[in-house]
Design a protein around this motif. Structure first.
Motif, short mmCIF file in Angstrom:
data_model
loop_
_atom_site.label_atom_id
_atom_site.label_comp_id
_atom_site.label_asym_id
_atom_site.label_seq_id
_atom_site.Cartn_x
_atom_site.Cartn_y
_atom_site.Cartn_z
N HIS A 69 -6.53 65.20 -59.33
CA HIS A 69 -7.24 64.83 -58.10
C HIS A 69 -7.79 66.08 -57.45
O HIS A 69 -7.13 67.11 -57.38
CB HIS A 69 -6.26 64.12 -57.15
CG HIS A 69 -6.90 63.48 -55.97
ND1 HIS A 69 -7.41 64.22 -54.92
CD2 HIS A 69 -7.12 62.18 -55.65
CE1 HIS A 69 -7.91 63.40 -54.01
NE2 HIS A 69 -7.74 62.15 -54.42
N TRP A 70 -9.03 66.00 -56.95
CA TRP A 70 -9.71 67.18 -56.40
C TRP A 70 -8.87 67.89 -55.34
O TRP A 70 -8.91 69.12 -55.24
CB TRP A 70 -11.06 66.78 -55.82
CG TRP A 70 -10.98 65.82 -54.65
CD1 TRP A 70 -11.04 64.46 -54.73
CD2 TRP A 70 -10.82 66.14 -53.27
NE1 TRP A 70 -10.91 63.91 -53.48
CE2 TRP A 70 -10.79 64.91 -52.56
CE3 TRP A 70 -10.70 67.33 -52.55
CZ2 TRP A 70 -10.63 64.85 -51.18
CZ3 TRP A 70 -10.55 67.27 -51.16
CH2 TRP A 70 -10.51 66.05 -50.49
N ALA A 71 -8.10 67.14 -54.57
CA ALA A 71 -7.34 67.75 -53.48
C ALA A 71 -6.17 68.60 -53.98
O ALA A 71 -5.60 69.39 -53.21
CB ALA A 71 -6.81 66.67 -52.53
N TYR A 72 -5.80 68.47 -55.26
CA TYR A 72 -4.65 69.18 -55.80
C TYR A 72 -5.02 70.18 -56.89
O TYR A 72 -4.13 70.80 -57.47
CB TYR A 72 -3.61 68.17 -56.34
CG TYR A 72 -3.03 67.31 -55.25
CD1 TYR A 72 -1.90 67.72 -54.53
CD2 TYR A 72 -3.61 66.09 -54.92
CE1 TYR A 72 -1.38 66.93 -53.52
CE2 TYR A 72 -3.10 65.30 -53.90
CZ TYR A 72 -1.98 65.73 -53.21
OH TYR A 72 -1.47 64.95 -52.19
N CYS A 73 -6.32 70.31 -57.17
CA CYS A 73 -6.72 71.23 -58.24
C CYS A 73 -6.34 72.68 -57.92
O CYS A 73 -5.87 73.42 -58.80
CB CYS A 73 -8.22 71.12 -58.49
SG CYS A 73 -8.68 69.64 -59.44
N ASP A 74 -6.56 73.10 -56.68
CA ASP A 74 -6.22 74.48 -56.31
C ASP A 74 -4.72 74.73 -56.47
O ASP A 74 -4.30 75.78 -56.96
CB ASP A 74 -6.65 74.77 -54.87
CG ASP A 74 -8.15 74.93 -54.72
OD1 ASP A 74 -8.83 75.08 -55.76
OD2 ASP A 74 -8.64 74.90 -53.60
N ARG A 75 -3.93 73.76 -56.05
CA ARG A 75 -2.47 73.91 -56.18
C ARG A 75 -2.06 73.99 -57.64
O ARG A 75 -1.22 74.82 -58.03
CB ARG A 75 -1.77 72.73 -55.50
CG ARG A 75 -0.28 72.67 -55.78
CD ARG A 75 0.33 71.36 -55.31
NE ARG A 75 1.63 71.13 -55.94
CZ ARG A 75 2.31 70.01 -55.83
NH1 ARG A 75 1.84 69.01 -55.11
NH2 ARG A 75 3.46 69.86 -56.44
N LEU A 76 -2.64 73.13 -58.47
CA LEU A 76 -2.30 73.14 -59.89
C LEU A 76 -2.66 74.47 -60.53
O LEU A 76 -1.86 75.04 -61.30
CB LEU A 76 -3.03 72.00 -60.60
CG LEU A 76 -2.77 71.84 -62.10
CD1 LEU A 76 -1.31 71.52 -62.36
CD2 LEU A 76 -3.65 70.73 -62.68
N ALA A 77 -3.83 75.00 -60.18
CA ALA A 77 -4.26 76.28 -60.74
C ALA A 77 -3.38 77.42 -60.24
O ALA A 77 -3.05 78.35 -60.99
CB ALA A 77 -5.71 76.54 -60.38
N ARG A 78 -3.00 77.36 -58.97
CA ARG A 78 -2.18 78.42 -58.39
C ARG A 78 -0.76 78.42 -58.96
O ARG A 78 -0.21 79.47 -59.30
CB ARG A 78 -2.13 78.25 -56.87
CG ARG A 78 -1.32 79.35 -56.15
CD ARG A 78 -1.19 79.06 -54.66
NE ARG A 78 -0.39 77.87 -54.40
CZ ARG A 78 -0.87 76.75 -53.88
NH1 ARG A 78 -2.16 76.63 -53.58
NH2 ARG A 78 -0.06 75.72 -53.66
N ASP A 79 -0.17 77.23 -59.05
CA ASP A 79 1.23 77.15 -59.49
C ASP A 79 1.38 77.27 -61.00
O ASP A 79 2.47 77.60 -61.48
CB ASP A 79 1.84 75.82 -59.03
CG ASP A 79 1.96 75.72 -57.52
OD1 ASP A 79 1.80 76.75 -56.84
OD2 ASP A 79 2.22 74.61 -57.01
#
Length: 319
Positions: free
Chosen positions: A125-135
């Motif tokens: 989901h677009w809202a969690y892409c940054d988190r997935l990439a960061r973690d």
């Protein structure tokens, strides 16, 4: 044709549509061609789970006693924010053995936590892409498509994109006619390709605060074939080119050029999917000017030519 077991992993605070959407697709395919799919659901201990919307879902069994699946499907939801370590451990142990590994929405977070997306391209989901990439820096996160296939692993974006991905898998397994039949029954489009963006250009960009800039955004959408240079757009907004470019990016989060590029690409894709117009006519109507310019834009953005895009994604009934 061998029957494929689809095992859906359940947990508390799962997103209900992430579960029921793909399940309805595979169940519809089983009705179309009996003996092709066996759908099973399982939670850690076999206990009922409560979805994030308050529904209670009763699984078939516990994960420990679940049959080895052909397709292991991991849905998303609020329960992925702080998952039970036992669930991640089970996925780490059993995920590699599944011939096909699928996630819907933030189910990709669980796959990543289990190390199953390392070195692979994936989306969520677009809202969690940054988190997935960061973690999970070992995962190549692509925030744009509605679903991504990388080998035997498939990940999809938010909620309804799980239906799109499931239809694509049914088409791969049983053919286009079976997938079309299921799509018609569910009253959904079969033809949303995986590389379709999660957002249109208008949704991906912010809406400008000032009326002249909002009017320019609307003008671009309605006139993709017009002169959409910065000078021309600035004149329409009654601003200097430098002031316009700076204000447009500040208020929309993207440059005028990138916004125009995306609008034109979307317009051309719609015409290729929905019309019988020739490539030359579409290239002019979409603002590319020549078929070669449109071909270069398609290859750069989508990795395919306009002709191949039309062949792959235009509905069979339109040919």
């Amino acid at each position: 044709m061998a029957q494929r077991t689809v095992l859906v992993v359940l947990f508390d605070d799962v997103q209900s549509l992430d579960v029921t959407g793909p399940v309805e697709v595979f169940a519809g395919a089983e009705k179309h061609t009996a003996g092709t799919y066996r759908i099973r659901t399982a939670s850690l201990d076999g206990a009922p789970v409560r979805t994030s919307s308050g529904l209670t879902v009763v699984p078939d069994r516990a994960l420990t006693g679940a049959p080895a699946p052909h397709t292991l499907l991991v849905p998303g939801g609020q329960g992925t924010r702080d998952p039970d370590p036992r669930l991640v451990g089970w996925l780490r142990e059993h995920g590699p053995g599944a011939p096909r590994l699928v996630s819907v929405c933030t189910g990709a977070v669980l796959l990543a936590a289990a190390g199953l997306l390392d070195g692979r391209r994936a989306t969520t989901h677009w809202a969690y892409c940054d988190r997935l990439a960061r973690d999970h820096p070992a995962v190549d996160v692509d925030p744009d498509p509605i679903y991504v296939r990388d080998g035997h692993v498939a990940t999809s974006a938010g909620v309804t994109s799980g239906i799109d991905l499931a239809l694509a898998l049914v088409e791969e397994d049983l053919g286009r006619e079976a997938a079309l039949t299921v799509a018609r029954h569910l009253v959904v489009f079969l033809r949303r390709p995986g590389n379709q963006a999660q957002f249109s250009a208008q949704l991906a960009a912010q809406t400008a605060r000032r009326e002249p800039l909002r009017e320019v955004q609307q003008w671009i959408t309605e006139h993709p074939g017009a002169d959409l240079s910065v000078d021309a757009l600035a004149a329409r907004a009654a601003l200097s080119p430098r002031h316009f470019a700076r204000a447009f990016q500040a208020e929309t989060g993207t440059t005028p050029g990138r916004y125009v590029d995306r609008v034109r690409l979307e317009h051309a894709r719609r015409l290729l999917e929905d019309s019988t117009d020739g490539v030359e006519e579409i290239s002019r109507a979409s603002g590319y000017g020549t078929p070669e310019a449109m071909r270069r834009a398609f290859v750069k953005a989508l990795g395919t030519s306009p002709a191949e895009y039309r062949r792959r994604f235009r509905p069979a009934s339109a040919h």
